[in-house]
Design an enzyme around this catalytic site. Structure first.
Site, PDB file in Angstrom:
ATOM      1  N   LYS A 129       0.759  -1.146   0.087  1.00 20.57           N
ATOM      2  CA  LYS A 129       0.124   0.020  -0.007  1.00 20.57           C
ATOM      3  C   LYS A 129       0.884   1.313  -0.184  1.00 20.57           C
ATOM      4  CE  LYS A 129      -3.947  -2.334   1.762  1.00 20.57           C
ATOM      5  NZ  LYS A 129      -4.941  -2.289   2.929  1.00 20.57           N
ATOM      6  N   ASP A 178      -9.989   2.121   2.293  1.00 25.62           N
ATOM      7  CA  ASP A 178     -10.121   1.298   3.557  1.00 25.62           C
ATOM      8  C   ASP A 178     -10.947   1.820   4.554  1.00 25.62           C
ATOM      9  OD1 ASP A 178      -8.622  -0.870   2.637  1.00 25.62           O
ATOM     10  OD2 ASP A 178      -6.829   0.034   3.207  1.00 25.62           O
TER      11      ASP A 178
END
Ligand code: ATR
Length: 279
Positions: free
Chosen positions: A66, A102
């Site tokens: 990420k 997220d």
């Protein structure tokens, strides 16, 4: 021509994202193909380039990439900037757009599906990697009164707390052993954003951290209950979640980023839940 998408990570074999996106595509009538992409730990950029050259339109990015995905985006959404991490890449003509879904996925699952209000709650966040970074700003926006971050490598927790620049955010020491004193700390919600559960590793968490805890939440969805959830259950956490709902909600938001179409999530979640519970 069918547009190609994929989830990229290492490991990736366990990922349920292809099933989720295939279902979203069927419901919305969008013509997409979605696959799994295993990249070597030191080969993220090369794998992304190859996928893009061969017609890839976008990627979901999971651990441990990420932060690499953040670095390789030309343009980033405000929420990706705030997170310093990217879980969604969209390939526009010559540029790469990075986003982070997220946090909104977590908040929608906790408040919308589980019915737990975050406003006024004290939250403990375990971990300070790519998964943890994405949720700090959305939790603060949801009105929590305090966020304690703890991480095995203390410097990363300190840096994440400092980056939030919010007086509600602080750090606590990573426990050396599970029998450690809870230090008088009490939390309403405990979130596990470490990758330990994926490898079946235990975390030395004091039972006291879960005393009076309304919700213990595993953010990194894997295969079956993790040691974190098992500890939380034994220590008396009132509700447990394995993160399947967050997985579906963040996927829906990524689908929207790519296709400008918002897929409904209830049916997909119910089908996945039934499948998981029967295995
Ligand atoms: P992700 O993108 O899922 O956050 P990551 O950036 O590699 O993946 O971060 C993994 C997180 O899990 C980190 O906070 C890591 O702690 P360190 O910063 O000390 O490495 C945490 N983690 C992984 N395995 C762990 C374990 N066995 N015990 C404690 N923390 C662990």
């Amino acid at each position: 021509m069918t547009d190609r998408y994929a989830v990229i990570g290492n490991p990736i074999a366990h990922s349920r994202s292809p099933a989720i996106h295939a279902r979203f595509a069927a419901i919305t009538g969008e013509d997409i193909h979605y696959e799994r992409l295993l990249a070597p730990v030191d080969g993220f950029v090369a794998a992304v380039d190859r996928f893009r050259r061969t017609g890839g339109r976008g990627l979901n990015v999971t651990l441990p990439f990420k932060l690499d995905a953040f670095a390789c985006a030309d343009d980033r959404s405000a929420r990706a900037q705030a997170a310093g991490a990217v879980n969604t890449l969209r390939f526009d003509d010559t540029r790469t757009f990075g986003d982070n879904t997220d946090g909104i996925g977590l908040v929608r699952d906790i408040e919308g599906r589980l019915g737990v209000t975050l406003a006024g709650r004290r939250v403990l966040l375990l971990g300070a990697g790519g998964a943890a970074r994405g949720v700090v700003a959305p939790l603060l926006q949801a009105g929590i009164t305090g966020l304690a971050i703890t991480n095995r490598s203390a410097d990363k927790a300190t840096a994440l707390a400092a980056a939030s620049a919010d007086p509600r955010v602080g750090t606590i020491d990573w426990p050396r052993e599970a029998s450690a004193d809870a230090g008088g700390e009490r939390f309403d919600v405990v979130l596990d954003a470490t990758s330990a559960g994926l490898r079946g590793e235990d975390l030395p968490l004091p039972a006291g951290w879960f005393a009076g805890c309304e919700l213990a939440y595993e953010m990194v969805y894997g295969t079956g209950p993790t040691c974190f959830l098992e500890r939380a259950r034994r220590a008396g956490a009132r509700r447990l979640s394995d993160g399947l709902g967050m997985l579906v909600e963040q996927a829906a938001e990524s689908f929207f980023v790519w296709r400008d179409v918002r897929p409904p999530t209830a049916e997909v979640y119910a089908a996945l839940r039934a499948e998981v519970d029967t295995h």
